[in-house]
Write an enzyme that holds these catalytic residues in place. Sequence first.
Site, PDB file in Angstrom:
ATOM      1  N   HIS A   1       0.824  -1.219   0.000  1.00 13.64           N
ATOM      2  CA  HIS A   1       0.000   0.000   0.000  1.00 13.64           C
ATOM      3  C   HIS A   1       0.856   1.267   0.000  1.00 13.64           C
ATOM      4  CE1 HIS A   1      -3.687   1.968  -0.043  1.00 13.64           C
ATOM      5  NE2 HIS A   1      -4.207   1.654   1.152  1.00 13.64           N
TER       6      HIS A   1
ATOM      7  N   ASP B   1      -2.075   2.323  -4.585  1.00 17.03           N
ATOM      8  CA  ASP B   1      -3.287   2.804  -3.927  1.00 17.03           C
ATOM      9  C   ASP B   1      -4.411   1.780  -4.068  1.00 17.03           C
ATOM     10  OD1 ASP B   1      -2.036   5.163  -3.221  1.00 17.03           O
ATOM     11  OD2 ASP B   1      -2.655   6.196  -5.063  1.00 17.03           O
TER      12      ASP B   1
END
Length: 507
Positions: free
Chosen positions: A478, A482
């Site tokens: 992450h 995204d």
Amino acid sequence: MTDITVPQLGESVTEATVGSWMVKTGDAVSRDDVLVELETDKVAVEVRAEADGVMGEIFAAEGDNVEIGAKLAVIEAAGSDAAAKSEPAEDSSDPAPMAAAEPDVKESKAAGSAETVEATVPQMGESVTEGTIGAWLVKAGDSVEIDQALVEIETDKVAVEVPSPVAGVVSELLVAEGDTVAPGDAVARIGEGGAAQAAPSAESQPSEGSTDTKTMPSAARVIEENRLDAGAITGSGKDGRITKGDALKAAAGAPAAPKAAPAAAAAPVAPRETGPREERVRMTRLRQTIAKRLKDAQNAAAILTTYNEADMSAIMAARKAHQEAFVAKHGVKLGFMSFFVKACCHALKEVPAVNAEIDGTDIIYKNYYDMGVAVGTDRGLVVPVVRDADQMTLAEIEKEIIRLGKRARDGKLSIDEMQGATFTISNGGVYGSLMSMPILNAPQSGILGMHKIQERPMAENGQVVIKPMMYLALSYDHRIVDGKEAVTYLVRVKENLEDPQRMMFDL
């Protein structure tokens, strides 16, 4: 005059510490005699004489740090300093016995040098500098053929077999199971011809049973420096020899001296005692590395997983319709993995962040698609790489996966075949997994988990129909990917699987 220098000790090793000298100035030495033991942070290496002669000046004392290539000592020609050592013999006896003695020395040398060949650790890959001795496949006295496997060496990436360089009889095993070795280290001596082994094996018996060799020289220094009781240390080396690792382990537990013996008996994995219905087995180097890297990936990356499911009806129908013709033309079956590799490559081109990696404060976007395909083996999970998978046909991908899978199960994968993947696919479905959360294969930022194809009732146009469905799981970093990009990527993979023609038309 022959210079004795520090040999290469591995790609990442630049210096060593001089251990115990086995000879002193003025001693007569023969080719291949052990002169001194060098210690590094990874392995102890014996330096041997490269020629017959007499030990000259010794330039490095025990405990000195020396660099690769540094001069340790010199061996004088037998005619110079050797003459001084031979003069008393000439004075006390006539030349005839002296002349008779020389052939005996040469015969001994022939048996130990000319007819005895050392089996050494092969190169195990550009970045591999050491390995751990696994199970010996032979013992001293066994007859072996040329290229017969003698022992298996485990590294953090691959298992390597050491083959016999000649046909003959194993005269001596130089290392024990669990010892650490580097490329080029000798692990065994092979006598060419069975008869040549009687003398060496007889000679090795007394030396192994002697007090001096029961403790390896490098271990003796540790014992002396830490004032340890050698009798309380259980040796893990050949025939119970105490190795440097045994001594260091005992030194680490020195404050609890009365309990030293029980601690030595316990395996290094955990300090607790095992029960009568328990078995303690040391982790292989490969398993240790797998554990470390998976934990490192969890610690370093912000791993998040998103899920979806795919209707496998279209691919299953295509395989059923074209399987026979595909096998007839290409010689391999059309499997599911080639469709997944193609679907992933196609989606990576649309969402490049999933094919990238973080390097410090930079992001490296990769404009090539080397797909890692996880393969389960008896030794653990390995991930061989299908190079430039986006440019390959379905048949080429299937053939390459079959080739890599066979090499993985046989333990013959090279380092190059397991490095450099940009994305990984893991198929837990072959073992029956219905749902899982795969862990990233660092430094990659994405891994796709495939699962079991299972028929489930699905709603379609207001009706309930039975469909062959597969859950898909994308774990991603992450920090670089995204949520929107991850979901988009997985949806594209789903669409490519449910309608493979999209990939043909680049949709």
